[in-house]
Write an enzyme that holds these catalytic residues in place. Structure first.
Site, short mmCIF file in Angstrom:
data_model
loop_
_atom_site.label_atom_id
_atom_site.label_comp_id
_atom_site.label_asym_id
_atom_site.label_seq_id
_atom_site.Cartn_x
_atom_site.Cartn_y
_atom_site.Cartn_z
N ASP A 1 44.11 13.59 49.28
CA ASP A 1 44.71 14.36 50.38
C ASP A 1 43.63 14.84 51.35
O ASP A 1 42.65 15.47 50.93
CB ASP A 1 45.45 15.56 49.78
CG ASP A 1 46.49 16.14 50.71
OD1 ASP A 1 46.56 15.71 51.88
OD2 ASP A 1 47.24 17.03 50.27
N ASP A 2 43.79 14.53 52.64
CA ASP A 2 42.84 14.97 53.67
C ASP A 2 41.41 14.54 53.34
O ASP A 2 40.46 15.29 53.56
CB ASP A 2 42.88 16.50 53.82
CG ASP A 2 44.14 16.99 54.53
OD1 ASP A 2 45.06 16.18 54.76
OD2 ASP A 2 44.20 18.18 54.87
N CYS B 1 50.31 14.28 56.64
CA CYS B 1 50.73 13.98 55.27
C CYS B 1 52.05 13.25 55.07
O CYS B 1 52.08 12.14 54.55
CB CYS B 1 50.78 15.28 54.47
SG CYS B 1 49.26 16.22 54.45
N ARG C 1 52.74 9.31 53.65
CA ARG C 1 53.27 9.06 52.30
C ARG C 1 54.53 8.20 52.34
O ARG C 1 54.74 7.35 51.46
CB ARG C 1 53.56 10.40 51.61
CG ARG C 1 52.29 11.14 51.27
CD ARG C 1 52.47 12.65 51.16
NE ARG C 1 51.15 13.25 51.23
CZ ARG C 1 50.34 13.40 50.18
NH1 ARG C 1 50.74 13.06 48.98
NH2 ARG C 1 49.13 13.91 50.35
N LYS D 1 51.32 15.90 44.53
CA LYS D 1 51.92 16.32 45.79
C LYS D 1 52.90 15.26 46.29
O LYS D 1 52.49 14.17 46.71
CB LYS D 1 50.82 16.57 46.82
CG LYS D 1 51.33 16.88 48.22
CD LYS D 1 50.18 17.09 49.17
CE LYS D 1 50.65 17.18 50.61
NZ LYS D 1 49.53 17.41 51.55
N HIS E 1 55.69 15.76 48.87
CA HIS E 1 55.74 16.01 50.31
C HIS E 1 56.63 15.04 51.09
O HIS E 1 56.35 14.68 52.24
CB HIS E 1 54.34 16.04 50.91
CG HIS E 1 54.23 16.98 52.07
ND1 HIS E 1 53.07 17.19 52.78
CD2 HIS E 1 55.17 17.78 52.65
CE1 HIS E 1 53.28 18.06 53.74
NE2 HIS E 1 54.55 18.44 53.67
N SER F 1 52.81 20.48 50.25
CA SER F 1 51.42 20.94 50.30
C SER F 1 51.27 22.29 49.61
O SER F 1 52.12 23.17 49.76
CB SER F 1 50.94 21.05 51.74
OG SER F 1 50.63 19.78 52.27
N HIS G 1 42.77 18.85 49.97
CA HIS G 1 43.50 19.59 51.02
C HIS G 1 43.13 21.07 50.90
O HIS G 1 42.87 21.59 49.82
CB HIS G 1 45.01 19.39 50.83
CG HIS G 1 45.85 19.86 51.97
ND1 HIS G 1 46.02 21.19 52.29
CD2 HIS G 1 46.60 19.16 52.86
CE1 HIS G 1 46.84 21.29 53.33
NE2 HIS G 1 47.20 20.08 53.70
N ASP H 1 45.58 9.85 52.35
CA ASP H 1 46.71 9.91 53.27
C ASP H 1 46.34 10.06 54.73
O ASP H 1 47.07 9.63 55.61
CB ASP H 1 47.68 11.04 52.86
CG ASP H 1 47.09 12.44 52.98
OD1 ASP H 1 45.85 12.56 53.12
OD2 ASP H 1 47.87 13.41 52.94
N ASN H 2 45.23 10.71 55.02
CA ASN H 2 44.77 10.86 56.40
C ASN H 2 43.35 11.40 56.38
O ASN H 2 42.81 11.72 55.33
CB ASN H 2 45.69 11.79 57.22
CG ASN H 2 45.96 13.12 56.58
OD1 ASN H 2 47.07 13.41 56.12
ND2 ASN H 2 44.96 13.99 56.54
N LYS I 1 41.69 14.45 61.07
CA LYS I 1 43.12 14.66 60.88
C LYS I 1 43.82 15.05 62.19
O LYS I 1 43.28 15.80 63.00
CB LYS I 1 43.33 15.76 59.83
CG LYS I 1 44.80 16.03 59.47
CD LYS I 1 44.90 17.03 58.34
CE LYS I 1 46.37 17.30 57.97
NZ LYS I 1 46.51 18.20 56.81
#
Length: 505
Positions: A30-31, A70, A74, A124, A126, A151, A230, A282-283, A303
């Site tokens: 994540d992130d 996010c 996904r 996660k 989301h 999140s 994240h 994811d990003n 991001k």
């Protein structure tokens, strides 16, 4: 070519002799920025297990997610379709969102279920909760789920502990909503979640799921979208204070520790040579958090933006004896994971418009990829503006550029939210092989040889946008506070009364 033919022969013989179809483990950080892992150049990240995957597997240099935030990212990963088709736009889903990933979308888990695969998700989600759990993983092809359904900053965290012995989480997170819950399937097991014990719960769950599937001689698919990198980061006793990179590094190490436990479980159960592990994110990094926000390496911004730093991700494919170690510069995407898993398992593809392509040629030969283009949508796509950018081969064209709050604090003036929406006609064109940082747009007026390229870019853009049918926006359905997960649904006053002691999973 002889080594490629030999590899394909080995793969064929392996599949002919094995009693079980391949297992799949998909890990989604994540992130996480392109420059956050040691195997991608960070000097002080401590990730021995991810390094092992990179050294023994295939490392991608040109791998993309489909959105710089996010939820839409996904949705694309699990369906093989751009988020604009499924309606997961604009922005991200919240605890009380009325919408979620539509149930008529087909996930990787649903592709594998007809073949008898055991499926589980941890971490996660989301992609929505909805009324009575309408959009939870258990409604989307997963047999089991353990995790936080959105999140972990989407709830007040001021008084929660993120690091031992009692180091409070940084920031307030979202106030005025319920504290983040830990859910097993569709039942809240703990609210608020205990961050210090969360990773142990995840690794124990993963170990039990794999062991049970192997004992039953059932092929399995494990999806692990991690929270760790994240904001706000957290880590338990095994990782806290163990790195040179502070809180972000400790959180990343704890994720790496769980990957190590999964690898040990695969080895102990004897299925590591029959399991494809795929790791990506994811990003890009949330640069507004500075040292706690991640690192994009040489790439521009992070991001929230459609620059490379927002959407180019680290990615590793690991399958001992099947995928030979190396590096590939082929273009690939999270969109391609569903069709690749379908190809490797023999599953049928969903009868819908897919944007992903089978990348088994890349996995087995490190070349011969089928993807020549990658499309870049902003966080709030719409039909009026269409694509913000498009990559064709080694060239990337920006039709619109814009900064983002998530990428604030960087000295690059193109990245913060103050960099307003700007149209480019002709587009800004970069040669990503020579200039991955997107610093030097090509001088098109001085390059008559690039006019054919511009025409190809224009044609590809027109053809793609003509094929894009925007699904109904799930985010624009709004929110309802009564939909926020509460372990005490009849309590009063909400949201502060939504608390419960831990239950055994």
């Amino acid at each position: 070519m002889d080594h490629i033919l030999l590899l394909y022969l080995n793969v064929f013989l392996f599949w002919s002799c094995t009693a079980s179809p391949p297992n799949f483990i998909l890990i989604f950080a994540d992130d996480l920025g392109f420059g956050d892992l040691g195997c991608y150049g960070h000097p002080s990240s401590l990730t021995p297990n991810l390094n092992r995957l990179a050294e023994g597997g295939l490392r991608f240099t040109d791998f993309y997610c489909t959105s710089p935030v996010c939820s839409p990212s996904r949705a694309s990963l699990l369906t093989g379709r751009y988020q604009t088709r499924s309606g997961i736009y604009p922005g991200v889903l919240y605890p009380g969102s009325r919408g979620g990933l539509p149930l008529n979308e087909t996930t990787i888990a649903e592709v594998l279920k007809p073949l008898g695969y055991a499926t589980a998700a941890i971490g996660k989600w989301h992609l929505g909760v909805g009324a009575n759990g309408t959009f939870l993983p258990t409604r989307q092809g997963f047999d089991e789920y353990l995790g936080i359904p959105y999140s972990h900053d989407m709830g007040p965290c001021k008084n929660l502990t993120c690091f031992p012995p009692d180091v409070k989480c940084v920031g307030l997170c979202d106030v005025g909503t319920v504290t983040v819950p830990l859910m097993h399937n569709e039942v809240i097991m703990q609210q608020p979640v205990n961050f210090l014990d969360l990773e142990r719960a995840y690794s124990d769950f993963a170990t039990q799921f794999i062991s049970k599937a192997v004992e039953k001689e059932t092929p399995f698919f494990l999806y692990y979208p991690s929270h760790h990198t994240h904001y706000p980061q957290y880590a338990g006793p095994e990782a806290a204070g163990k790195t040179l990179r502070g809180k972000f590094g400790d959180a990343l190490l704890e994720l790496d520790n769980t990957i190590g436990k999964i690898l040990t479980t695969l080895e102990n159960t004897g299925v590591i040579t029959n399991t494809l592990i795929f790791f990506t994110a994811d990003n890009g990094p949330e640069l507004m958090r500075m040292s706690r926000g991640g690192n994009a390496g040489p790439l521009r911004c992070g991001k929230g933006t459609t620059y490379e730093g927002g959407m180019r991700e680290p990615a590793i494919a690991f399958w001992p004896g099947i995928i030979r170690p190396g590096v590939t510069h082929e273009i690939a995407s999270t969109l391609d994971i569903l069709p690749t898993i379908a190809s490797l398992s023999g599953a049928k593809l969903p009868q819908v418009m897919l944007d992903g392509v089978d990348m088994t040629d890349i996995l087995f030969s490190h070349e011969g990829g089928k993807r020549e283009t990658m499309m870049f949508y902003p966080t709030d796509p719409n039909e009026k503006y269409g694509l913000f950018a498009l990559r064709l081969g080694k060239y990337k064209a920006h039709f619109y550029t814009r900064g983002a709050t998530h990428s604030s604090t960087t000295p690059d003036l193109a990245c913060p939210v103050f960099a307003v929406l700007t149209a480019h006609d002709p587009p800004l064109v970069f040669d990503l092989e020579a200039d991955p940082s997107e610093n030097y747009p090509l001088r098109l007026e001085e390059r008559p040889d690039l006019q054919d390229l511009l025409e190809r870019i224009k044609k590809v853009k027109e053809q793609f946008e003509a094929s894009m049918v925007f699904g109904e926006s799930q985010l624009l359905k709004g929110e309802d506070p009564d939909l926020e997960p509460c372990c005490n649904p009849q309590c009063h006053p909400k949201p502060v009364c939504c608390e419960c002691s831990p239950k055994a999973v």
